[in-house]
Design a protein around this motif. Structure first.
Motif, mmCIF file in Angstrom:
data_model
loop_
_atom_site.group_PDB
_atom_site.id
_atom_site.type_symbol
_atom_site.label_atom_id
_atom_site.label_comp_id
_atom_site.label_asym_id
_atom_site.label_seq_id
_atom_site.Cartn_x
_atom_site.Cartn_y
_atom_site.Cartn_z
ATOM 1 N N ILE A 182 80.373 -14.675 -21.083
ATOM 2 C CA ILE A 182 81.877 -14.937 -21.576
ATOM 3 C C ILE A 182 82.150 -14.583 -22.704
ATOM 4 O O ILE A 182 83.308 -14.127 -23.199
ATOM 5 N N SER A 183 81.389 -14.878 -23.639
ATOM 6 C CA SER A 183 81.611 -14.943 -25.048
ATOM 7 C C SER A 183 81.576 -13.626 -25.539
ATOM 8 O O SER A 183 80.068 -13.067 -25.619
ATOM 9 N N GLU B 95 89.303 -8.919 -26.988
ATOM 10 C CA GLU B 95 88.433 -9.964 -27.284
ATOM 11 C C GLU B 95 88.977 -11.165 -27.676
ATOM 12 O O GLU B 95 88.813 -12.453 -27.212
ATOM 13 N N THR C 158 92.181 -11.676 -27.689
ATOM 14 C CA THR C 158 93.313 -12.142 -26.549
ATOM 15 C C THR C 158 92.561 -13.122 -25.450
ATOM 16 O O THR C 158 92.954 -13.918 -24.965
ATOM 17 N N PHE C 159 91.300 -12.376 -25.093
ATOM 18 C CA PHE C 159 90.597 -12.909 -24.136
ATOM 19 C C PHE C 159 90.032 -14.551 -24.465
ATOM 20 O O PHE C 159 90.451 -15.297 -23.790
ATOM 21 N N ILE D 227 93.247 -16.705 -24.230
ATOM 22 C CA ILE D 227 93.999 -17.063 -22.944
ATOM 23 C C ILE D 227 92.985 -17.942 -22.284
ATOM 24 O O ILE D 227 93.360 -19.052 -21.527
ATOM 25 N N VAL D 228 91.846 -17.647 -22.418
ATOM 26 C CA VAL D 228 90.936 -18.745 -21.609
ATOM 27 C C VAL D 228 90.742 -19.870 -22.055
ATOM 28 O O VAL D 228 90.951 -21.008 -21.433
ATOM 29 N N ALA E 11 93.421 -21.606 -23.448
ATOM 30 C CA ALA E 11 94.566 -22.253 -23.333
ATOM 31 C C ALA E 11 94.330 -22.572 -21.584
ATOM 32 O O ALA E 11 94.688 -23.592 -21.287
ATOM 33 N N TYR E 12 93.830 -21.793 -20.983
ATOM 34 C CA TYR E 12 93.724 -21.924 -19.465
ATOM 35 C C TYR E 12 92.815 -23.067 -19.213
ATOM 36 O O TYR E 12 93.105 -23.966 -18.362
ATOM 37 N N LEU F 238 100.855 -21.476 -26.553
ATOM 38 C CA LEU F 238 100.208 -21.015 -25.461
ATOM 39 C C LEU F 238 100.272 -22.342 -24.489
ATOM 40 O O LEU F 238 100.342 -22.151 -23.446
#
Lengths: 325, 154
Positions: A237-238, A246, A248-249, A252-253, A255-256, A281
């Motif tokens: 994932i990293s 990357e 942004t990825f 987002i992850v 925050a989610y 976010l």
């Protein structure tokens, strides 16, 4: 503030002498006027180094994860936002309530050293003292009065829980601040009103400053996984490349992953060395949860299930108008 | 070979062919795609179907990685709420992807590029319509450049 400092020292000393607790987590003064560090104390004679001032911003509750396995009983001083974090850690089964003694401290908001430096640039501030209406900044020759709003952290200006929501003993008087819970969403609404391209460019500009230092994750009371997905090289994932996608990825992850568990303490945005407004976010997710699944404030108690681990048959959704069957 | 034909070839190569990644649940939507196929319904070949055990198996990472690595649109299709093979999976999908849809829009991904829908095994027609619709929307928007990994070349 001096009163509370006295109380903190007395309480800590007494509790350590009586062996009610094995260790106490508090703050001590650093070398500079703007530094108040977390300190862990086990000897009663050290309790006099404890303090309470306008720079005790650090949230101590996350240290409990590492400290609790080593000691039977730990005392901890908590502010309002720390207490919501504490509740969240309880809910995530990361700590045991029975092993912790909580000394709650109502908090009037903490001072942002960066804002002070901006006001008295190159003036070598030596002291920041609470006055009747705000704060008095002092340097060698002069002093200056400022309002609290001018030098408090942004996150403290929209704070909705100045008083601890869980504690065993409350030190100090309950604080009133008339902040509307909805006020914190103003920044989110601003971004929502942009066009998709403007939004993307806004976030691109913010994310490209990201150093991938992981400070936002390490400070977060909701990010308490034993092994974070971003540390697990097997999870693939990293991505370590410094590219727009990357960055942004990651954000987002991140925050989610705290969706529905974020207590909105704003620590991620405060700690970010690049000044990325990460709270915007998280608040977007909080705002959506409130709108679609009903008002939910993580950390107000330790029993209500988080919105993303539960569901209702009649739930609405945001991707179709009818909301499914 | 004349110069004209050369430009023609380049034009043809540069024509935008959207790439759509569809995550389909094994029990409903994948069977729906099957039905669309056996019923000889037309749906575009640009749709790449990835079979997942349940729509709630789809992680936010999958969606973002798809966009990074060349997708112009992403579809997540699962059983209708109430019909999940694992009883409750798609109720979780519904909550999660409600938030993710909004979050993706919030960081600037056009909402037409990302779609969540319920397609049962009997809805071959719906499968074809959903796929045709998203393809049309994405075609209008043009190639996706957002979230794209700079190292990725298609």
């Amino acid at each position: 503030m001096e009163n509370i400092t006295k109380k903190i020292r007395a309480v800590a000393k007494q509790a350590l002498i009586n062996k009610e607790i094995d260790k106490i987590l508090g703050w001590k003064k650093g070398d500079l006027w703007s530094e108040s560090y977390p300190v862990f104390i086990t000897k009663p004679e050290d309790a006099d180094s404890l303090i309470w001032d306008s720079f005790c911003i650090n949230n101590l509750s996350k240290y409990l994860i590492k400290e609790l396995p080593k000691y039977d009983k730990i005392g901890i001083f908590i502010k309002g936002c720390d207490s919501t974090s504490f509740n969240q850690l309880l809910k995530d089964n990361r700590i045991n309530r029975e092993n912790v003694v909580l000394y709650g401290i109502p908090c009037e908001g903490m001072v942002d050293p960066e804002k002070v430096k901006k006001i008295m640039l190159n003036d070598r501030v030596t002291r920041v003292k609470k006055s009747e209406n705000g704060f008095t900044l002092t340097n060698k020759n002069t002093s200056k009065d400022v309002l609290g709003e001018e030098i408090k952290y942004d996150k403290c200006l929209t704070c909705t829980s100045p008083n601890p929501v869980v504690y065993d003993q409350l030190l100090g008087d309950v604080v009133n601040n008339n902040v509307n819970r909805e006020d914190r969403f103003k920044g989110v609404e601003e971004i929502e009103s942009m066009t998709p391209d403007e939004r993307y460019n806004f976030w691109k500009g913010e994310f490209q400053r990201c150093l991938r230092c992981n400070a936002c994750r390490d400070i977060c009371p909701a990010c308490s996984c034993v092994k974070c997905v971003f540390d697990n090289s097997d999870a693939e994932i990293s991505g370590k490349a410094k590219t727009e996608g990357e960055d942004t990825f990651f954000h987002i992850v991140r925050a989610y992953h705290v969706a529905g568990r974020c207590v909105d303490c704003g620590e991620c945005a405060r700690i970010c060395p690049a000044g990325i407004p990460l709270d915007k976010l998280n608040r977007k997710i909080i705002k959506d949860i409130n709108e679609v699944y009903g008002e939910f404030n993580a950390g107000l108690d330790s029993t209500t299930p988080a919105p993303l681990v539960t569901f209702k048959l009649e739930d609405a959704d945001t991707f179709s108008k009818q909301g499914g069957k | 070979m004349s110069l004209d034909t050369n430009t023609n070839i380049i034009d043809k190569n540069e024509e935008f062919k959207p790439l759509i990644v569809a995550f389909c649940c094994n029990w409903c939507s994948y069977a729906g795609a099957d039905l669309a196929g056996t019923s000889r319904l037309n749906y575009p070949a640009n749709i790449k179907i990835i079979r997942v055990p349940c729509s709630c198996r789809v992680n936010i990472n999958f969606v973002l990685r798809a966009f990074q690595n060349g997708a112009d649109g992403v579809v997540i299709a699962g059983c209708h709420p109430g019909d999940c093979h694992y009883s409750t999976g798609n109720y979780h999908t519904r909550r999660r992807f409600s938030l993710i849809t909004n979050l993706a829009e919030y960081v600037g991904v056009e909402k037409e590029r990302f779609k969540v829908d319920w397609i049962s095994a009997a809805e071959g027609n719906k499968f074809a319509t959903v796929m045709n619709d998203i393809l049309e929307d994405v075609y209008k928007l043009g190639p996706n450049k957002k979230l794209r990994d700079a190292r990725w070349k298609i």
